[in-house]
Write a protein that holds these residues in place. Structure first.
Motif, PDB file in Angstrom:
ATOM      1  N   ILE A 156       0.843  -1.209   0.000  1.00  0.00           N
ATOM      2  CA  ILE A 156       0.000   0.000   0.000  1.00  0.00           C
ATOM      3  C   ILE A 156       0.877   1.258   0.000  1.00  0.00           C
ATOM      4  CG2 ILE A 156      -1.756   1.312   1.282  1.00  0.00           C
ATOM      5  CD1 ILE A 156      -2.782  -1.395   2.376  1.00  0.00           C
ATOM      6  N   ARG A 157       1.905   1.270   0.845  1.00  0.00           N
ATOM      7  CA  ARG A 157       2.774   2.459   0.879  1.00  0.00           C
ATOM      8  C   ARG A 157       3.418   2.684  -0.493  1.00  0.00           C
ATOM      9  NH1 ARG A 157       4.322   0.489   6.214  1.00  0.00           N
ATOM     10  NH2 ARG A 157       6.174  -0.515   5.343  1.00  0.00           N
ATOM     11  N   ASN A 158       3.821   1.600  -1.151  1.00  0.00           N
ATOM     12  CA  ASN A 158       4.437   1.752  -2.479  1.00  0.00           C
ATOM     13  C   ASN A 158       3.437   2.289  -3.503  1.00  0.00           C
ATOM     14  OD1 ASN A 158       6.825   0.830  -1.457  1.00  0.00           O
ATOM     15  ND2 ASN A 158       6.769  -1.166  -2.462  1.00  0.00           N
ATOM     16  N   ALA A 159       2.200   1.796  -3.440  1.00  0.00           N
ATOM     17  CA  ALA A 159       1.183   2.275  -4.390  1.00  0.00           C
ATOM     18  C   ALA A 159       0.922   3.761  -4.137  1.00  0.00           C
ATOM     19  CB  ALA A 159      -0.105   1.463  -4.247  1.00  0.00           C
ATOM     20  N   GLN A 160       0.867   4.136  -2.855  1.00  0.00           N
ATOM     21  CA  GLN A 160       0.588   5.550  -2.554  1.00  0.00           C
ATOM     22  C   GLN A 160       1.754   6.446  -2.982  1.00  0.00           C
ATOM     23  OE1 GLN A 160      -0.636   5.102   1.575  1.00  0.00           O
ATOM     24  NE2 GLN A 160      -2.787   4.852   0.948  1.00  0.00           N
ATOM     25  N   ALA A 161       2.981   5.949  -2.789  1.00  0.00           N
ATOM     26  CA  ALA A 161       4.146   6.743  -3.212  1.00  0.00           C
ATOM     27  C   ALA A 161       4.139   6.906  -4.733  1.00  0.00           C
ATOM     28  CB  ALA A 161       5.438   6.062  -2.754  1.00  0.00           C
ATOM     29  N   MET A 162       3.795   5.829  -5.434  1.00  0.00           N
ATOM     30  CA  MET A 162       3.790   5.889  -6.896  1.00  0.00           C
ATOM     31  C   MET A 162       2.690   6.830  -7.391  1.00  0.00           C
ATOM     32  SD  MET A 162       3.907   2.736  -9.574  1.00  0.00           S
ATOM     33  CE  MET A 162       5.227   1.900  -8.761  1.00  0.00           C
ATOM     34  N   ALA A 163       1.510   6.736  -6.756  1.00  0.00           N
ATOM     35  CA  ALA A 163       0.405   7.619  -7.152  1.00  0.00           C
ATOM     36  C   ALA A 163       0.794   9.076  -6.904  1.00  0.00           C
ATOM     37  CB  ALA A 163      -0.867   7.257  -6.374  1.00  0.00           C
ATOM     38  N   ASP A 164       1.381   9.370  -5.742  1.00  0.00           N
ATOM     39  CA  ASP A 164       1.779  10.753  -5.430  1.00  0.00           C
ATOM     40  C   ASP A 164       2.772  11.266  -6.465  1.00  0.00           C
ATOM     41  OD1 ASP A 164       0.202  10.738  -3.242  1.00  0.00           O
ATOM     42  OD2 ASP A 164       1.827  10.500  -1.770  1.00  0.00           O
ATOM     43  N   GLU A 165       3.731  10.415  -6.799  1.00  0.00           N
ATOM     44  CA  GLU A 165       4.761  10.834  -7.755  1.00  0.00           C
ATOM     45  C   GLU A 165       4.152  11.078  -9.145  1.00  0.00           C
ATOM     46  OE1 GLU A 165       7.703  11.578  -6.829  1.00  0.00           O
ATOM     47  OE2 GLU A 165       8.833  11.710  -8.717  1.00  0.00           O
ATOM     48  N   LEU A 166       3.266  10.173  -9.563  1.00  0.00           N
ATOM     49  CA  LEU A 166       2.646  10.361 -10.880  1.00  0.00           C
ATOM     50  C   LEU A 166       1.813  11.644 -10.893  1.00  0.00           C
ATOM     51  CD1 LEU A 166       1.665   6.660 -11.738  1.00  0.00           C
ATOM     52  CD2 LEU A 166       3.332   8.076 -12.976  1.00  0.00           C
ATOM     53  N   ALA A 215      -3.305  12.325 -13.917  1.00  0.00           N
ATOM     54  CA  ALA A 215      -4.536  12.240 -13.127  1.00  0.00           C
ATOM     55  C   ALA A 215      -4.734  10.773 -12.747  1.00  0.00           C
ATOM     56  CB  ALA A 215      -5.709  12.730 -13.955  1.00  0.00           C
ATOM     57  N   ILE A 216      -4.983  10.526 -11.450  1.00  0.00           N
ATOM     58  CA  ILE A 216      -5.274   9.172 -10.986  1.00  0.00           C
ATOM     59  C   ILE A 216      -6.774   9.133 -10.705  1.00  0.00           C
ATOM     60  CG2 ILE A 216      -4.800   7.461  -9.170  1.00  0.00           C
ATOM     61  CD1 ILE A 216      -2.260   8.094 -10.694  1.00  0.00           C
ATOM     62  N   VAL A 217      -7.462   8.116 -11.203  1.00  0.00           N
ATOM     63  CA  VAL A 217      -8.909   8.024 -10.969  1.00  0.00           C
ATOM     64  C   VAL A 217      -9.143   7.998  -9.456  1.00  0.00           C
ATOM     65  CG1 VAL A 217     -10.960   6.565 -11.262  1.00  0.00           C
ATOM     66  CG2 VAL A 217      -9.345   6.843 -13.171  1.00  0.00           C
ATOM     67  N   SER A 218     -10.052   8.842  -8.997  1.00  0.00           N
ATOM     68  CA  SER A 218     -10.409   9.037  -7.581  1.00  0.00           C
ATOM     69  C   SER A 218      -9.341   9.801  -6.817  1.00  0.00           C
ATOM     70  CB  SER A 218     -10.725   7.708  -6.858  1.00  0.00           C
ATOM     71  OG  SER A 218      -9.544   7.116  -6.342  1.00  0.00           O
ATOM     72  N   GLY A 219      -8.283  10.203  -7.480  1.00  0.00           N
ATOM     73  CA  GLY A 219      -7.279  11.069  -6.844  1.00  0.00           C
ATOM     74  C   GLY A 219      -6.212  10.343  -6.041  1.00  0.00           C
ATOM     75  N   GLY A 220      -6.246   9.005  -6.011  1.00  0.00           N
ATOM     76  CA  GLY A 220      -5.206   8.295  -5.253  1.00  0.00           C
ATOM     77  C   GLY A 220      -5.592   6.858  -5.014  1.00  0.00           C
ATOM     78  N   THR A 221      -4.984   6.258  -3.999  1.00  0.00           N
ATOM     79  CA  THR A 221      -5.271   4.850  -3.745  1.00  0.00           C
ATOM     80  C   THR A 221      -5.214   4.515  -2.261  1.00  0.00           C
ATOM     81  OG1 THR A 221      -4.589   2.571  -4.242  1.00  0.00           O
ATOM     82  CG2 THR A 221      -2.828   4.198  -4.178  1.00  0.00           C
ATOM     83  N   ASP A 222      -6.078   3.571  -1.871  1.00  0.00           N
ATOM     84  CA  ASP A 222      -6.045   3.011  -0.511  1.00  0.00           C
ATOM     85  C   ASP A 222      -5.509   1.596  -0.545  1.00  0.00           C
ATOM     86  OD1 ASP A 222      -7.546   5.244   0.336  1.00  0.00           O
ATOM     87  OD2 ASP A 222      -9.443   4.210  -0.078  1.00  0.00           O
ATOM     88  N   ASN A 223      -5.216   1.076  -1.759  1.00  0.00           N
ATOM     89  CA  ASN A 223      -4.854  -0.340  -1.813  1.00  0.00           C
ATOM     90  C   ASN A 223      -3.590  -0.564  -2.662  1.00  0.00           C
ATOM     91  OD1 ASN A 223      -5.877  -0.283  -4.470  1.00  0.00           O
ATOM     92  ND2 ASN A 223      -7.843  -1.151  -3.888  1.00  0.00           N
ATOM     93  N   HIS A 224      -3.589  -1.610  -3.443  1.00  0.00           N
ATOM     94  CA  HIS A 224      -2.378  -2.030  -4.147  1.00  0.00           C
ATOM     95  C   HIS A 224      -2.331  -1.540  -5.587  1.00  0.00           C
ATOM     96  CE1 HIS A 224      -5.639  -4.510  -5.361  1.00  0.00           C
ATOM     97  NE2 HIS A 224      -4.924  -5.114  -6.294  1.00  0.00           N
ATOM     98  N   LEU A 225      -3.337  -0.766  -6.013  1.00  0.00           N
ATOM     99  CA  LEU A 225      -3.373  -0.400  -7.433  1.00  0.00           C
ATOM    100  C   LEU A 225      -3.912   1.005  -7.640  1.00  0.00           C
ATOM    101  CD1 LEU A 225      -6.544  -0.435  -8.604  1.00  0.00           C
ATOM    102  CD2 LEU A 225      -6.213  -2.866  -8.514  1.00  0.00           C
ATOM    103  N   MET A 226      -3.734   1.469  -8.847  1.00  0.00           N
ATOM    104  CA  MET A 226      -4.325   2.753  -9.243  1.00  0.00           C
ATOM    105  C   MET A 226      -4.620   2.702 -10.742  1.00  0.00           C
ATOM    106  SD  MET A 226      -0.683   4.553  -9.048  1.00  0.00           S
ATOM    107  CE  MET A 226      -0.242   3.235  -7.937  1.00  0.00           C
ATOM    108  N   LEU A 227      -5.564   3.552 -11.138  1.00  0.00           N
ATOM    109  CA  LEU A 227      -5.863   3.704 -12.562  1.00  0.00           C
ATOM    110  C   LEU A 227      -5.363   5.073 -12.983  1.00  0.00           C
ATOM    111  CD1 LEU A 227      -9.563   2.568 -13.206  1.00  0.00           C
ATOM    112  CD2 LEU A 227      -7.485   1.650 -14.270  1.00  0.00           C
TER     113      LEU A 227
END
Ligand code: PLP
Length: 417
Positions: free
Chosen positions: A288-298, A304-316
């Protein structure tokens, strides 16, 4: 019977296996539904239990010689029930799709209405898509995410459920990055007298680690695959309330399947033992921390990440701002050694073979030992390729950087020669 080394007996297959080990070593794999199993799980899958027929259930088999597979199946059931706090578990489904089909066949009649998340909003084929048996045998209805928030709007789900009166509501997704409120789904199902099926295929590992709410205490049925975040062999599990236990077991065998794959069930047992270890919880938290770090960086790179971020292991990732399609991105990133899949985003106007998005997941890079800094570096690789999508030179440069990064996190090294 062939004996000795595979590479001597069957060099063609040996070569494909070796090349796959090379690929899994040298590429950064961000496919959200995949993972790398431990050597232990891998070896159990290739064990003598592949030889055994065991139609039926422990101590009620249609074959002799089942004393050892019985022990394994009982262990697997016990571990799965304990981890997910379920009353009953059938560990025989060959896949997530067949687990879902077994649930439908157990309590629905052809033509019954079902309500699942739309494929185009992150649902799975087996939740009622027209091209799948679930959408052909039953009357499918869908809910989706809100255009404004990219999140499931539970009031909207309630409104649709009251309008279509489904016999079953399916909660769960293949491309949804937020916590799923299974309790809200249960309330809605109760209001309209529907069964609730929670399909936790993607998030089973997070649930096992206590990092996502667990639907098992209240949903009538819970299905999962064992090979995604749960990091086991390819296969499925069905959990249910005790009152459905016999019927579910009968649907799986003799209804839908013949002999269970006992080598895979043994692999599930080992994966579930791994899931009970404190390191597993730490692994899932890091996913989860890695997904959030990747979403923040992107996001900081302009995506744009769908829903603005992630609470789990993936993002769109919504690529419309970059003016490229998911298909173009998947192909260019693939050439750079970054493997992920194009994915429709909610309200996508591009066709499914093209799409406007990519799905990015962190289970595999985390299994390899990568942390938040690595996730940010990987986001940088993605950005560089997507900014220079037509430059073979940049793609080659990134491919070299990907390989050199991967060398710091080796996997399956004994399978490389
Ligand atoms: N359910 C969900 C939510 C999934 O994402 C998937 C697979 O991606 C499945 C079920 C189906 O699993 P399988 O590919 O094992 O049939």
């Amino acid at each position: 019977m062939s004996t000795g080394l595979l590479r001597d007996f069957d060099p063609e297959v040996a070569d494909a296996l070796r090349e796959e080990a090379v690929r899994e070593n040298e590429q950064i794999i961000l496919i959200a539904s995949e993972n790398y199993v431990s050597d232990t799980v891998l070896s159990v899958q290739g064990s003598v239990m592949t030889n055994k027929y065991a139609e039926g259930y422990p101590s009620k088999r249609y074959y002799g010689g089942c004393e050892n597979v019985d022990r394994v199946e009982e262990l697997t059931v016990r571990r799965a029930k304990e981890i997910f706090g379920a009353e009953h578990c059938n560990v025989q489904p060959h896949s997530g799709t067949s687990a879902n089909l077994a649930v439908y066949l157990t309590v629905l009649k052809p033509g019954d209405a079902i309500l699942g998340m739309a494929l185009s909003h992150g649902g799975h084929l087996s939740h009622g898509a027209g091209v799948n048996i679930s959408g052909q045998l039953y009357q499918p209805h869908t809910y989706g995410v809100s255009r404004e928030t990219g999140r499931i709007d539970y009031d909207e789900v309630r409104r649709i459920a009251h309008a279509v009166r489904p016999k079953m509501i399916i909660a769960g997704a293949s491309a949804y990055s937020r916590i799923i409120d299974f309790e809200a789904f249960q309330e809605i199902a109760d209001e309209v007298g529907a069964y609730l099926l929670a399909d936790i295929a993607h998030i089973a590992g997070l649930i096992a680690a206590g990092l996502h709410p667990n639907p098992a205490p209240y949903a009538d049925f819970v299905t999962t695959t064992t090979h995604k975040t749960l990091r086991g062999p390819r296969g499925g599990l069905i959990f249910c309330k005790g009152k459905y236990a016999k019927a579910i077991d009968r649907t799986i065998f003799p209804g839908l399947q013949g002999g269970p794959m006992m080598h895979t069930i043994a692999g599930k047992a080992v994966a579930l033992r791994e899931a009970k270890m404190p390191e597993f919880r730490e692994y899932q938290a890091q996913v989860i921390r890695n997904a959030q770090a990747m979403a923040d960086e992107l996001i900081s790179l302009g995506d744009a990440i769908v829903s603005g971020g992630t609470d789990n292991h993936l993002m769109l990732v919504d690529l419309r701002g970059r003016g490229i399609t998911g298909d173009q991105a998947e192909k260019a990133l693939g050439r750079a050694g970054i493997s992920l899949n194009k994915n429709v985003i909610p309200f996508d106007e591009a066709p499914p073979a093209v799409t406007s998005g990519i799905r990015v997941g962190t289970p595999i890079i985390t299994t390899r030992g990568m942390k938040e800094d690595d996730a940010r570096i990987v986001a940088g690789f993605i950005d560089r390729v997507l900014r220079h999508i037509d430059s073979e030179e940049v793609i080659r440069e990134v491919q070299e950087a990907v390989r050199s990064h991967c060398r710091r996190f080796p996997v399956y090294t004994d399978r490389l020669d």
